[in-house]
Scaffold this active site. Structure first.
Site, PDB file in Angstrom:
ATOM      1  N   GLN A   1       0.659  -1.714  -0.311  1.00 44.56           N
ATOM      2  CA  GLN A   1      -0.174   0.265  -0.292  1.00 44.56           C
ATOM      3  C   GLN A   1       1.360   0.870  -0.064  1.00 44.56           C
ATOM      4  OE1 GLN A   1      -2.913  -0.108  -0.345  1.00 44.56           O
ATOM      5  NE2 GLN A   1      -4.020   1.839  -0.129  1.00 44.56           N
TER       6      GLN A   1
ATOM      7  N   HIS B   1      -2.141  -4.102   1.349  1.00 43.46           N
ATOM      8  CA  HIS B   1      -2.609  -5.076  -0.268  1.00 43.46           C
ATOM      9  C   HIS B   1      -3.212  -3.023  -0.705  1.00 43.46           C
ATOM     10  CE1 HIS B   1      -2.766  -7.999  -3.197  1.00 43.46           C
ATOM     11  NE2 HIS B   1      -3.080  -7.148  -3.754  1.00 43.46           N
ATOM     12  N   LYS B   2      -2.082  -3.428  -1.662  1.00 46.10           N
ATOM     13  CA  LYS B   2      -2.348  -2.000  -2.583  1.00 46.10           C
ATOM     14  C   LYS B   2      -4.041  -1.883  -2.529  1.00 46.10           C
ATOM     15  CE  LYS B   2      -0.383   1.033  -6.119  1.00 46.10           C
ATOM     16  NZ  LYS B   2       0.570   1.781  -6.994  1.00 46.10           N
ATOM     17  N   HIS B   3      -4.673  -1.370  -2.933  1.00 42.60           N
ATOM     18  CA  HIS B   3      -5.861  -0.784  -3.233  1.00 42.60           C
ATOM     19  C   HIS B   3      -6.848   0.479  -3.301  1.00 42.60           C
ATOM     20  CE1 HIS B   3      -6.041  -0.980   0.851  1.00 42.60           C
ATOM     21  NE2 HIS B   3      -7.751  -1.099   1.463  1.00 42.60           N
ATOM     22  N   LEU B   4      -7.182   1.300  -3.984  1.00 37.35           N
ATOM     23  CA  LEU B   4      -7.653   2.462  -4.296  1.00 37.35           C
ATOM     24  C   LEU B   4      -9.090   2.255  -3.784  1.00 37.35           C
ATOM     25  CD1 LEU B   4      -5.625   1.789  -6.651  1.00 37.35           C
ATOM     26  CD2 LEU B   4      -6.050   4.652  -7.552  1.00 37.35           C
TER      27      LEU B   4
END
Length: 291
Positions: A112, A149-152
């Site tokens: 993230q 964990h990368k999330h928009l």
């Protein structure tokens, strides 16, 4: 095989269908809220009292005591709305406070704290092209991120009633811009940078990506390396503009603040926190959480 993008006009109906399915099978667990408004600094702030903050804190304590689990690998199939190309998946937010709150998640793990890429913006604008929404990003735990964990994220507009589509919208008309198009909003008493997205919708993701890098530079968040942010921040994105706010604290007086706070929407867990917001003032709270 390349994953197709959603057909024009198909995404919002798919969101509504998947919401019905996820509610029916219990995968989606909405949190009931009591909403009030607080007038401060020429903004009608939305303040929702919810129990999800308590649940999130309990979940965090459980994660600290147990091996880490990534809820996005694998993700719950009952929450999946659509593939957004080869790199992202669109999911319903399992514990949603706002209806049709969505997560745009990288298909493979990225942290993230990684910089937002052109691919990320492209996935976001696939959604914004099909329905009017507010995209936002919590860059690290201090900025309100609860998952590594990368999330928009994206929520549909208007954000609430009464008032404008976004509570902070009345302030944005007074933005002052430099020659390079990077501006500040006089009514926001904390470090930030603001930019408009102009031109055709076909090139919006590219222009948003370029503006994003300029906003990082304007607020002193010069990347340490090519792919990682140097400090926490929040980013708001609409079809028309971006607002970036560097962060210093995840909460103020116990009240957690994420990117939606800087759009004018706050969440509290009980009456005591509601009183804290009213007494301190939402804008002062945001100022203390920023840099």
């Amino acid at each position: 095989m390349t994953a197709p993008l959603p057909e024009p006009g198909s995404l919002w109906p798919a969101i509504l269908r998947q919401t019905q399915h996820a509610l029916a099978c219990g995968a989606l667990r909405p949190i009931e809220t009591t909403q009030t408004t607080v007038e401060d600094a020429n903004v009608t702030f939305l303040v929702r009292q919810v129990s999800s903050v308590v649940r999130k804190e309990a979940d965090r304590k459980k994660r600290e005591a147990a091996p880490p689990v990534n809820p996005f690998l694998p993700c719950d199939a009952d929450l999946v709305v659509a593939d957004i190309g080869d790199s992202h998946i669109l999911l319903l937010n399992k514990f949603n406070v706002i209806d049709q709150h969505l997560l745009i998640v990288t298909r493979h793990f990225e942290p993230q704290e990684a910089l937002i890429t052109l691919s990320d913006f492209a996935a976001l604008f696939v959604c914004l092209d099909q329905f009017d929404g507010l995209g936002f990003y919590n860059g690290g735990p201090e900025a309100g991120a609860s998952q590594p964990h990368k999330h928009l994220q994206i929520v549909p507009l208007p954000l609430g009633r009464p008032g404008p589509s976004l509570p902070i919208e009345p302030l944005l008309a007074a933005a002052r811009f430099r020659d390079d198009g990077i501006g500040t909003v006089p009514g926001l008493p904390f470090l930030h940078a603001f930019a408009r997205i102009e031109g055709s919708r076909e090139t919006a993701a590219q222009r948003a990506s370029e503006r994003y890098r300029a906003l990082l530079d304007a607020t002193g968040l010069h990347p340490v390396d090519a792919g990682r942010q140097p400090a926490p921040y929040n980013l708001l994105v609409t079809r028309d503009w971006l607002l970036l706010v560097p962060r210093s604290a995840e909460s103020v007086e116990g009240v957690a603040v994420n990117a939606l706070g800087y759009a004018g929407s706050l969440f509290v867990r009980d009456e005591a926190q509601m009183r804290t917001v009213a007494q301190l003032g939402p804008m002062r709270l945001l100022e203390r959480a920023a840099r």
